[in-house]
Design a protein around this motif. Structure first.
Motif, PDB file in Angstrom:
ATOM      1  N   LEU A 188       0.864  -1.178   0.000  1.00 37.50           N
ATOM      2  CA  LEU A 188       0.000   0.000   0.000  1.00 37.50           C
ATOM      3  C   LEU A 188       0.900   1.227   0.000  1.00 37.50           C
ATOM      4  N   GLU A 189       0.510   2.202  -0.821  1.00 36.55           N
ATOM      5  CA  GLU A 189       1.267   3.445  -0.863  1.00 36.55           C
ATOM      6  C   GLU A 189       0.262   4.571  -0.673  1.00 36.55           C
ATOM      7  N   VAL A 190       0.504   5.444   0.294  1.00 38.26           N
ATOM      8  CA  VAL A 190      -0.409   6.561   0.554  1.00 38.26           C
ATOM      9  C   VAL A 190       0.380   7.856   0.563  1.00 38.26           C
ATOM     10  N   ALA A 191      -0.091   8.841  -0.194  1.00 33.53           N
ATOM     11  CA  ALA A 191       0.515  10.174  -0.169  1.00 33.53           C
ATOM     12  C   ALA A 191      -0.565  11.174   0.223  1.00 33.53           C
ATOM     13  N   VAL A 192      -0.259  12.010   1.201  1.00 32.55           N
ATOM     14  CA  VAL A 192      -1.216  13.008   1.693  1.00 32.55           C
ATOM     15  C   VAL A 192      -0.774  14.383   1.201  1.00 32.55           C
ATOM     16  N   HIS A 193      -1.684  15.087   0.554  1.00 32.90           N
ATOM     17  CA  HIS A 193      -1.356  16.375  -0.063  1.00 32.90           C
ATOM     18  C   HIS A 193      -2.190  17.487   0.560  1.00 32.90           C
ATOM     19  N   ASP A 194      -1.525  18.596   0.860  1.00 32.86           N
ATOM     20  CA  ASP A 194      -2.199  19.746   1.468  1.00 32.86           C
ATOM     21  C   ASP A 194      -2.812  20.620   0.375  1.00 32.86           C
ATOM     22  N   ILE A 195      -4.137  20.697   0.371  1.00 33.94           N
ATOM     23  CA  ILE A 195      -4.846  21.483  -0.653  1.00 33.94           C
ATOM     24  C   ILE A 195      -4.399  22.949  -0.628  1.00 33.94           C
ATOM     25  N   ARG A 196      -4.050  23.430   0.561  1.00 34.17           N
ATOM     26  CA  ARG A 196      -3.633  24.850   0.676  1.00 34.17           C
ATOM     27  C   ARG A 196      -2.413  25.195  -0.164  1.00 34.17           C
ATOM     28  N   GLU A 197      -1.574  24.200  -0.432  1.00 33.46           N
ATOM     29  CA  GLU A 197      -0.390  24.460  -1.260  1.00 33.46           C
ATOM     30  C   GLU A 197      -0.780  24.848  -2.677  1.00 33.46           C
ATOM     31  N   HIS A 198      -2.043  24.597  -3.034  1.00 34.43           N
ATOM     32  CA  HIS A 198      -2.505  24.906  -4.389  1.00 34.43           C
ATOM     33  C   HIS A 198      -3.432  26.106  -4.410  1.00 34.43           C
ATOM     34  N   SER A 199      -3.479  26.838  -3.302  1.00 34.04           N
ATOM     35  CA  SER A 199      -4.244  28.080  -3.266  1.00 34.04           C
ATOM     36  C   SER A 199      -3.397  29.183  -3.875  1.00 34.04           C
ATOM     37  N   ASP A 200      -4.034  30.047  -4.691  1.00 37.25           N
ATOM     38  CA  ASP A 200      -3.239  31.161  -5.235  1.00 37.25           C
ATOM     39  C   ASP A 200      -3.422  32.429  -4.407  1.00 37.25           C
ATOM     40  N   ASP A 201      -4.085  32.265  -3.270  1.00 38.86           N
ATOM     41  CA  ASP A 201      -4.335  33.381  -2.367  1.00 38.86           C
ATOM     42  C   ASP A 201      -3.116  33.584  -1.459  1.00 38.86           C
TER      43      ASP A 201
ATOM     44  N   ALA B 100      -4.833  20.631  -7.008  1.00 38.23           N
ATOM     45  CA  ALA B 100      -4.144  19.576  -6.238  1.00 38.23           C
ATOM     46  C   ALA B 100      -4.322  18.223  -6.925  1.00 38.23           C
ATOM     47  N   ALA B 101      -5.522  17.956  -7.444  1.00 41.75           N
ATOM     48  CA  ALA B 101      -5.789  16.686  -8.121  1.00 41.75           C
ATOM     49  C   ALA B 101      -5.007  16.605  -9.429  1.00 41.75           C
ATOM     50  N   GLU B 102      -4.962  17.715 -10.157  1.00 40.45           N
ATOM     51  CA  GLU B 102      -4.261  17.702 -11.447  1.00 40.45           C
ATOM     52  C   GLU B 102      -2.752  17.591 -11.273  1.00 40.45           C
ATOM     53  N   ALA B 103      -2.246  18.049 -10.129  1.00 32.62           N
ATOM     54  CA  ALA B 103      -0.800  17.931  -9.857  1.00 32.62           C
ATOM     55  C   ALA B 103      -0.377  16.474  -9.682  1.00 32.62           C
ATOM     56  N   LEU B 104      -1.348  15.580  -9.498  1.00 31.47           N
ATOM     57  CA  LEU B 104      -1.026  14.149  -9.344  1.00 31.47           C
ATOM     58  C   LEU B 104      -0.705  13.504 -10.681  1.00 31.47           C
ATOM     59  N   GLY B 105      -0.987  14.205 -11.771  1.00 31.90           N
ATOM     60  CA  GLY B 105      -0.722  13.645 -13.094  1.00 31.90           C
ATOM     61  C   GLY B 105      -1.897  12.849 -13.619  1.00 31.90           C
ATOM     62  N   GLU B 106      -1.686  12.281 -14.799  1.00 29.73           N
ATOM     63  CA  GLU B 106      -2.761  11.546 -15.474  1.00 29.73           C
ATOM     64  C   GLU B 106      -2.767  10.095 -15.037  1.00 29.73           C
ATOM     65  N   GLY B 107      -3.615   9.328 -15.676  1.00 24.00           N
ATOM     66  CA  GLY B 107      -3.617   7.892 -15.420  1.00 24.00           C
ATOM     67  C   GLY B 107      -4.913   7.427 -14.818  1.00 24.00           C
ATOM     68  N   PRO B 108      -5.198   6.133 -14.965  1.00 29.94           N
ATOM     69  CA  PRO B 108      -6.464   5.596 -14.482  1.00 29.94           C
ATOM     70  C   PRO B 108      -6.521   5.593 -12.966  1.00 29.94           C
ATOM     71  N   ARG B 109      -7.641   6.038 -12.416  1.00 24.85           N
ATOM     72  CA  ARG B 109      -7.860   6.046 -10.972  1.00 24.85           C
ATOM     73  C   ARG B 109      -9.310   6.356 -10.713  1.00 24.85           C
ATOM     74  N   ARG B 110      -9.773   5.995  -9.541  1.00 25.68           N
ATOM     75  CA  ARG B 110     -11.100   6.421  -9.123  1.00 25.68           C
ATOM     76  C   ARG B 110     -10.953   7.556  -8.133  1.00 25.68           C
ATOM     77  N   VAL B 111     -11.761   8.594  -8.359  1.00 24.30           N
ATOM     78  CA  VAL B 111     -11.710   9.774  -7.502  1.00 24.30           C
ATOM     79  C   VAL B 111     -12.942   9.760  -6.598  1.00 24.30           C
ATOM     80  N   VAL B 112     -12.704   9.806  -5.304  1.00 23.94           N
ATOM     81  CA  VAL B 112     -13.788   9.743  -4.315  1.00 23.94           C
ATOM     82  C   VAL B 112     -13.812  11.048  -3.529  1.00 23.94           C
ATOM     83  N   LEU B 113     -14.963  11.695  -3.548  1.00 18.43           N
ATOM     84  CA  LEU B 113     -15.159  12.899  -2.746  1.00 18.43           C
ATOM     85  C   LEU B 113     -15.981  12.529  -1.522  1.00 18.43           C
TER      86      LEU B 113
END
Ligand code: 5OB
Length: 236
Positions: free
Chosen positions: A44-57, A83-96
């Motif tokens: 299992l590989e998990v990466a946690v990304h801070d959405i705030r890093e992608h704020s332009d404010d 933040a999602a687009e910074a992960l790059g392309e490729g097949p995945r399921r996105v869950v909100l």
């Protein structure tokens, strides 16, 4: 069948990216217990990304007032989609994760466990701009009918439920089938260990009898009784 069927050799079976404004919430759950072991073992590989890093404010703001009015702030689409687009392309399921999503159950968990790659988006505040799900093709998932402050704990629930189905995570694949929701649609039967008597309560004799048919029958009846009492909806 090989455990590695369908997987890239040398790669984890499941990669999960989490998008959140509270990355710290994930630290100890990802270090401890089942998730910690699965990550350490490389399945299992998990990466946690801070959405705030992608704020332009300049103040790293990620929310704004709701169009149409009303109380509470709405998470803006820009930083989350970036933040999602910074992960790059490729097949995945996105869950909100959202209280307005489809409710999580074990069939849904089984589907997510074979996705190979998941993106889990944690909302906060009163909601997330509706266009996030549209732009990212996200499925909205709720973990139950109650209010939470944010999607972080819900994402951890999804992560743990999904991870334990990834080959090589549990170590004891037999325990998988036996449990509530994985068997014949009943809750699990009661369990007992030593001591044989505790606070005046004895372990049912049949469990000490060595009669495996009788034990199986007792467990089936006890599971049925517990299901009728706690979850009559499962029998309907
Ligand atoms: N309540 N499932 C039930 C949920 C939830 C709240 C969430 C996310 C998933 O975010 C506020």
């Amino acid at each position: 069948m090989s455990k590695a069927a369908g997987a890239d050799p040398g790669r984890p079976f499941l990669r999960v990216d989490v998008l959140t404004i509270f990355p710290g919430i994930f630290e100890s759950p990802l270090r401890e217990s089942l998730l910690g072991k699965a990550i350490a073992a490389g399945v299992l590989e998990v990466a946690v990304h801070d959405i705030r890093e992608h704020s332009d404010d300049p103040h790293r703001k990620v929310d704004d007032y709701a169009f149409g009015g009303g109380p509470g702030m709405v998470m803006a689409p820009g930083p989350i989609v970036a933040a999602a687009e910074a992960l790059g392309e490729g097949p995945r399921r996105v869950v909100l994760l959202s209280p307005a999503g489809r409710r999580l159950d074990q069939p849904m968990v089984r589907g997510l466990a074979v996705a190979g790659r998941l993106v889990l988006i944690c909302g906060r505040y009163e909601g997330v701009d509706e266009r996030v799900a549209e732009v990212l093709g996200a499925e909205e998932v709720s973990i139950g009918d109650y209010v939470l402050a944010g999607g972080e704990l819900a994402a951890l629930v999804v992560l743990e439920a999904v991870s334990r189905l990834v080959p090589g995570v549990l170590g004891n694949e037999a325990s998988l089938a036996a449990e509530s929701f994985e068997g014949e649609g009943l809750l699990d039967h009661p369990h007992y260990t030593r001591p044989r008597e505790f606070r005046g309560l004895a372990v049912p004799d049949v469990l000490l009898s060595g009669n495996h048919a009788a034990i199986a029958e007792w467990r089936r009846r006890a599971a049925m009784e517990k299901t009728r009492r706690n979850r009559p909806d499962l029998l309907a």
